[in-house]
Design a protein around this motif. Structure first.
Motif, PDB file in Angstrom:
ATOM      1  N   ASN A 196       0.759  -1.289  -0.264  1.00 31.70           N
ATOM      2  CA  ASN A 196       0.104   0.088   0.258  1.00 31.70           C
ATOM      3  C   ASN A 196       1.066   1.302  -0.261  1.00 31.70           C
ATOM      4  O   ASN A 196       0.162   2.394  -0.469  1.00 31.70           O
ATOM      5  N   ARG A 197       1.976   1.035   0.500  1.00 28.98           N
ATOM      6  CA  ARG A 197       2.970   2.516   0.930  1.00 28.98           C
ATOM      7  C   ARG A 197       3.236   2.456  -0.845  1.00 28.98           C
ATOM      8  O   ARG A 197       4.037   3.740  -1.074  1.00 28.98           O
TER       9      ARG A 197
ATOM     10  N   ARG B 236      -3.014   0.857   8.578  1.00 30.14           N
ATOM     11  CA  ARG B 236      -3.938   0.608   9.645  1.00 30.14           C
ATOM     12  C   ARG B 236      -3.254  -1.049   9.048  1.00 30.14           C
ATOM     13  O   ARG B 236      -3.194  -1.330  10.082  1.00 30.14           O
ATOM     14  N   LEU B 237      -3.088  -1.918   8.336  1.00 23.87           N
ATOM     15  CA  LEU B 237      -2.697  -2.795   7.753  1.00 23.87           C
ATOM     16  C   LEU B 237      -1.204  -2.794   8.983  1.00 23.87           C
ATOM     17  O   LEU B 237      -0.685  -4.185   9.639  1.00 23.87           O
ATOM     18  N   GLU B 238       0.032  -2.178   9.302  1.00 24.91           N
ATOM     19  CA  GLU B 238       1.011  -1.780  10.273  1.00 24.91           C
ATOM     20  C   GLU B 238       0.269  -1.402  11.279  1.00 24.91           C
ATOM     21  O   GLU B 238       0.900  -2.739  12.995  1.00 24.91           O
ATOM     22  N   ALA B 239      -0.965  -0.937  11.957  1.00 26.20           N
ATOM     23  CA  ALA B 239      -1.290  -1.788  13.111  1.00 26.20           C
ATOM     24  C   ALA B 239      -1.263  -2.994  13.725  1.00 26.20           C
ATOM     25  O   ALA B 239      -1.252  -3.708  14.731  1.00 26.20           O
TER      26      ALA B 239
ATOM     27  N   ALA C  89       0.635   4.481  -2.358  1.00 27.41           N
ATOM     28  CA  ALA C  89       0.692   5.707  -2.889  1.00 27.41           C
ATOM     29  C   ALA C  89       1.073   6.404  -3.340  1.00 27.41           C
ATOM     30  O   ALA C  89       1.069   7.444  -3.747  1.00 27.41           O
ATOM     31  N   MET C  90       2.706   5.897  -3.551  1.00 28.91           N
ATOM     32  CA  MET C  90       4.232   6.917  -3.756  1.00 28.91           C
ATOM     33  C   MET C  90       3.657   6.862  -5.758  1.00 28.91           C
ATOM     34  O   MET C  90       3.846   8.043  -6.560  1.00 28.91           O
ATOM     35  N   HIS C  91       3.142   5.531  -6.204  1.00 28.01           N
ATOM     36  CA  HIS C  91       2.657   5.406  -7.535  1.00 28.01           C
ATOM     37  C   HIS C  91       1.776   5.811  -8.104  1.00 28.01           C
ATOM     38  O   HIS C  91       1.800   7.085  -8.933  1.00 28.01           O
ATOM     39  N   ALA C  92       0.792   6.554  -6.732  1.00 30.48           N
ATOM     40  CA  ALA C  92      -0.693   7.241  -6.665  1.00 30.48           C
ATOM     41  C   ALA C  92      -0.579   8.384  -7.336  1.00 30.48           C
ATOM     42  O   ALA C  92      -0.832   9.399  -7.788  1.00 30.48           O
ATOM     43  N   LEU C  93       0.990   9.124  -6.852  1.00 27.25           N
ATOM     44  CA  LEU C  93       1.180  10.698  -6.932  1.00 27.25           C
ATOM     45  C   LEU C  93       1.686  10.855  -8.453  1.00 27.25           C
ATOM     46  O   LEU C  93       1.067  11.937  -8.816  1.00 27.25           O
ATOM     47  N   THR C  94       1.912  10.191  -8.904  1.00 25.63           N
ATOM     48  CA  THR C  94       2.762   9.914 -10.001  1.00 25.63           C
ATOM     49  C   THR C  94       1.727   9.732 -11.285  1.00 25.63           C
ATOM     50  O   THR C  94       2.046   9.380 -12.499  1.00 25.63           O
ATOM     51  N   ASP C  95       0.496   9.471 -11.201  1.00 26.35           N
ATOM     52  CA  ASP C  95      -0.437   8.310 -12.246  1.00 26.35           C
ATOM     53  C   ASP C  95      -0.461   9.663 -12.865  1.00 26.35           C
ATOM     54  O   ASP C  95      -1.580  10.847 -12.714  1.00 26.35           O
ATOM     55  N   VAL C  96      -0.391   9.397 -14.255  1.00 27.20           N
ATOM     56  CA  VAL C  96      -1.181  10.431 -14.877  1.00 27.20           C
ATOM     57  C   VAL C  96      -2.308  10.855 -15.672  1.00 27.20           C
ATOM     58  O   VAL C  96      -2.904  11.177 -16.382  1.00 27.20           O
ATOM     59  N   GLN C  97      -2.825   9.560 -15.170  1.00 31.84           N
ATOM     60  CA  GLN C  97      -4.284   9.348 -16.238  1.00 31.84           C
ATOM     61  C   GLN C  97      -5.341   9.915 -14.547  1.00 31.84           C
ATOM     62  O   GLN C  97      -6.417   9.847 -15.355  1.00 31.84           O
ATOM     63  N   PHE C  98      -4.794  10.148 -14.267  1.00 28.31           N
ATOM     64  CA  PHE C  98      -5.473  10.549 -12.934  1.00 28.31           C
ATOM     65  C   PHE C  98      -5.309  12.231 -12.647  1.00 28.31           C
ATOM     66  O   PHE C  98      -4.406  12.879 -12.656  1.00 28.31           O
ATOM     67  N   PRO C  99      -6.643  13.825 -12.465  1.00 18.84           N
ATOM     68  CA  PRO C  99      -5.599  15.076 -12.009  1.00 18.84           C
ATOM     69  C   PRO C  99      -5.562  15.039 -10.713  1.00 18.84           C
ATOM     70  O   PRO C  99      -5.624  13.809 -10.320  1.00 18.84           O
ATOM     71  N   PRO C 100      -4.511  16.074 -10.663  1.00 15.83           N
ATOM     72  CA  PRO C 100      -3.744  16.123  -9.538  1.00 15.83           C
ATOM     73  C   PRO C 100      -4.383  16.104  -8.212  1.00 15.83           C
ATOM     74  O   PRO C 100      -4.072  14.779  -7.023  1.00 15.83           O
ATOM     75  N   ALA C 101      -6.022  16.614  -8.427  1.00 13.74           N
ATOM     76  CA  ALA C 101      -6.850  16.410  -6.610  1.00 13.74           C
ATOM     77  C   ALA C 101      -6.557  14.406  -6.413  1.00 13.74           C
ATOM     78  O   ALA C 101      -7.118  14.391  -4.959  1.00 13.74           O
ATOM     79  N   ILE C 102      -7.218  14.374  -7.714  1.00 12.12           N
ATOM     80  CA  ILE C 102      -7.029  12.480  -7.236  1.00 12.12           C
ATOM     81  C   ILE C 102      -6.343  11.571  -7.237  1.00 12.12           C
ATOM     82  O   ILE C 102      -6.354  10.880  -6.652  1.00 12.12           O
ATOM     83  N   ARG C 103      -5.479  12.082  -8.050  1.00 10.53           N
ATOM     84  CA  ARG C 103      -3.871  11.711  -7.204  1.00 10.53           C
ATOM     85  C   ARG C 103      -3.528  12.108  -5.969  1.00 10.53           C
ATOM     86  O   ARG C 103      -3.271  10.846  -4.814  1.00 10.53           O
ATOM     87  N   GLN C 104      -3.613  12.954  -4.847  1.00 13.58           N
ATOM     88  CA  GLN C 104      -3.266  12.805  -3.769  1.00 13.58           C
ATOM     89  C   GLN C 104      -5.062  12.245  -3.305  1.00 13.58           C
ATOM     90  O   GLN C 104      -4.850  11.896  -2.087  1.00 13.58           O
ATOM     91  N   GLU C 105      -6.560  11.745  -3.775  1.00 13.75           N
ATOM     92  CA  GLU C 105      -7.057  11.160  -2.584  1.00 13.75           C
ATOM     93  C   GLU C 105      -6.466  10.016  -2.753  1.00 13.75           C
ATOM     94  O   GLU C 105      -6.827   9.728  -1.975  1.00 13.75           O
TER      95      GLU C 105
ATOM     96  N   HIS D 139      -5.333   7.265   0.759  1.00 11.30           N
ATOM     97  CA  HIS D 139      -6.417   6.626   1.085  1.00 11.30           C
ATOM     98  C   HIS D 139      -5.346   5.328   0.797  1.00 11.30           C
ATOM     99  O   HIS D 139      -5.468   4.615   1.811  1.00 11.30           O
ATOM    100  N   TYR D 140      -4.184   4.903   0.272  1.00 11.79           N
ATOM    101  CA  TYR D 140      -3.306   3.852   0.157  1.00 11.79           C
ATOM    102  C   TYR D 140      -2.754   4.220   1.524  1.00 11.79           C
ATOM    103  O   TYR D 140      -2.569   3.076   2.064  1.00 11.79           O
ATOM    104  N   MET D 141      -2.405   5.364   1.962  1.00 12.74           N
ATOM    105  CA  MET D 141      -1.246   5.257   3.128  1.00 12.74           C
ATOM    106  C   MET D 141      -2.117   4.902   4.319  1.00 12.74           C
ATOM    107  O   MET D 141      -1.799   4.411   5.540  1.00 12.74           O
TER     108      MET D 141
END
Length: 68
Positions: A23-24, A54-57, A27-43, A47-49
Motif C-alpha cells: 500500500n505504501r 491500518r495494516l501496520e497496526a 501510494a507513491m505511485h498514485a502521486l505520479t499516475d498521469v491518468q488522474f487529475p492532481p486532486a484525485i491523485r492526492q485522494e 487512501h493508500y497511506m
C-alpha cells in the motif's frame, strides 16, 4: 501453552506487514499516475497511506510479544 499468532493459519497469504508495504508503494505511485487529475491523485495517495497505517497496526498485533 504458547499463544498462537494470528497469521498462523493464513491460507491466503495476507501478511499485514507485506500488504502495508504494498500500500505504501501504491501510494507513491498514485502521486505520479498521469491518468488522474492532481486532486484525485492526492485522494488515492491518502487512501493508500491510511490503509498502510491500518495494516501496520494489525501487523504489530500479530508479532510475538517479548514478555513470555
Amino acid at each position: 501453552m504458547a499463544r498462537k499468532l494470528r497469521t498462523q493459519l493464513d491460507i491466503f497469504d495476507r501478511d499485514p506487514a507485506r500488504l502495508a508495504k504494498a500500500n505504501r508503494d501504491a501510494a507513491m505511485h498514485a502521486l505520479t499516475d498521469v491518468q488522474f487529475p492532481p486532486a484525485i491523485r492526492q485522494e488515492r495517495h491518502d487512501h493508500y497511506m491510511a490503509e498502510a497505517v491500518r495494516l501496520e497496526a494489525l501487523a504489530a498485533l500479530c508479532t510475538p510479544s517479548q514478555a513470555a
